[in-house]
Write an enzyme that holds these catalytic residues in place. Structure first.
Site, PDB file in Angstrom:
ATOM      1  N   PHE A  67       6.741  35.499   9.961  1.00 23.05           N
ATOM      2  CA  PHE A  67       7.674  34.406  10.256  1.00 23.05           C
ATOM      3  C   PHE A  67       8.686  34.173   9.141  1.00 23.05           C
ATOM      4  CE2 PHE A  67       3.390  32.779   9.282  1.00 23.05           C
ATOM      5  CZ  PHE A  67       3.606  32.207   8.032  1.00 23.05           C
ATOM      6  N   CYS A  70      12.205  35.772   9.714  1.00 24.36           N
ATOM      7  CA  CYS A  70      13.092  35.335  10.799  1.00 24.36           C
ATOM      8  C   CYS A  70      13.309  33.820  10.839  1.00 24.36           C
ATOM      9  CB  CYS A  70      12.557  35.833  12.144  1.00 24.36           C
ATOM     10  SG  CYS A  70      10.880  35.306  12.531  1.00 24.36           S
ATOM     11  N   HIS A  71      12.585  33.061  10.060  1.00 20.79           N
ATOM     12  CA  HIS A  71      12.656  31.593  10.107  1.00 20.79           C
ATOM     13  C   HIS A  71      12.725  31.068   8.689  1.00 20.79           C
ATOM     14  CE1 HIS A  71      11.172  27.425  10.726  1.00 20.79           C
ATOM     15  NE2 HIS A  71      11.706  27.551  11.926  1.00 20.79           N
ATOM     16  N   PHE A  72      13.802  30.976   8.118  1.00 24.23           N
ATOM     17  CA  PHE A  72      15.164  31.328   8.493  1.00 24.23           C
ATOM     18  C   PHE A  72      15.646  32.413   7.533  1.00 24.23           C
ATOM     19  CE2 PHE A  72      14.511  26.918   9.643  1.00 24.23           C
ATOM     20  CZ  PHE A  72      14.951  26.870  10.947  1.00 24.23           C
ATOM     21  N   VAL A  77      10.814  29.665   5.691  1.00 23.69           N
ATOM     22  CA  VAL A  77       9.842  28.581   5.771  1.00 23.69           C
ATOM     23  C   VAL A  77       8.942  28.845   6.979  1.00 23.69           C
ATOM     24  CG1 VAL A  77      11.414  27.089   7.104  1.00 23.69           C
ATOM     25  CG2 VAL A  77       9.548  26.063   5.789  1.00 23.69           C
TER      26      VAL A  77
END
Length: 172
Positions: A67, A70-72, A77
């Site tokens: 994650f 891609c976040h962010f 985070v």
């Protein structure tokens, strides 16, 4: 017969995802990447804030977790919804540990508060689940409050986490 241990390893949790831990009729945890814990360090039928059961689990954090990429982009985070899902996963796991059968489904949450974040520099996330009630009728359901800590600091709370076990989910 459920092997009611107080703690479970990553291998045990992966076996749960394959339907091998609580037998084929018990609830399953998701497989990676959605499995949001590396181990369960404590499970009891008493204890917790309401003395009706307690679960504590941990997730090791490293910058390579899926994650963060891609976040962010440029501001990595852990999505807060993944911490919430981890708490639901643990409520369902506990129901299986108690001997409940069926497919686990999240049924809701009363309130969620975010007061911090999980960054790639963190070392460990700890989940604490405090059971308020277990319903063991036609529908097996757990009701609990939960906490998420990062490196020992409380960052999320959730009240009235609800998970049910269903024999048939076709009409759900």
């Amino acid at each position: 017969m459920v092997d009611k241990r107080e703690s479970y390893t990553k291998e045990d949790l992966l076996a749960s995802g394959r339907g091998e831990l609580f037998d084929a009729k018990g609830p399953q945890l998701p497989a990676p990447n959605m499995l949001m814990m590396d181990r369960v360090v404590k499970m009891t039928e008493t204890g917790g804030n309401f003395d009706k059961g307690y679960v504590e689990a941990e997730l090791d954090i490293n910058p390579d977790l899926w994650f963060f990429g891609c976040h962010f982009i440029g501001d990595p985070v852990m999505p807060g919804c993944l911490g919430l899902d981890a708490m639901w996963q643990l409520v369902g796991f506990y129901l299986g540990w108690l001997g409940g059968e069926g497919k686990g489904r999240a049924l809701g949450v009363g309130e969620v508060k975010f007061t911090g974040q999980v960054l790639p520099t963190a070392k460990k996330v700890t989940y604490r689940i405090h059971f308020k009630r277990i319903v063991n009728r036609r529908l097996i359901m757990g009701l609990a409050d939960g906490e998420v800590l990062v490196d020992g600091r409380l960052i999320y709370t959730a009240s009235d986490l609800k998970v049910g076990l269903f024999q048939d989910t076709s009409a759900f």
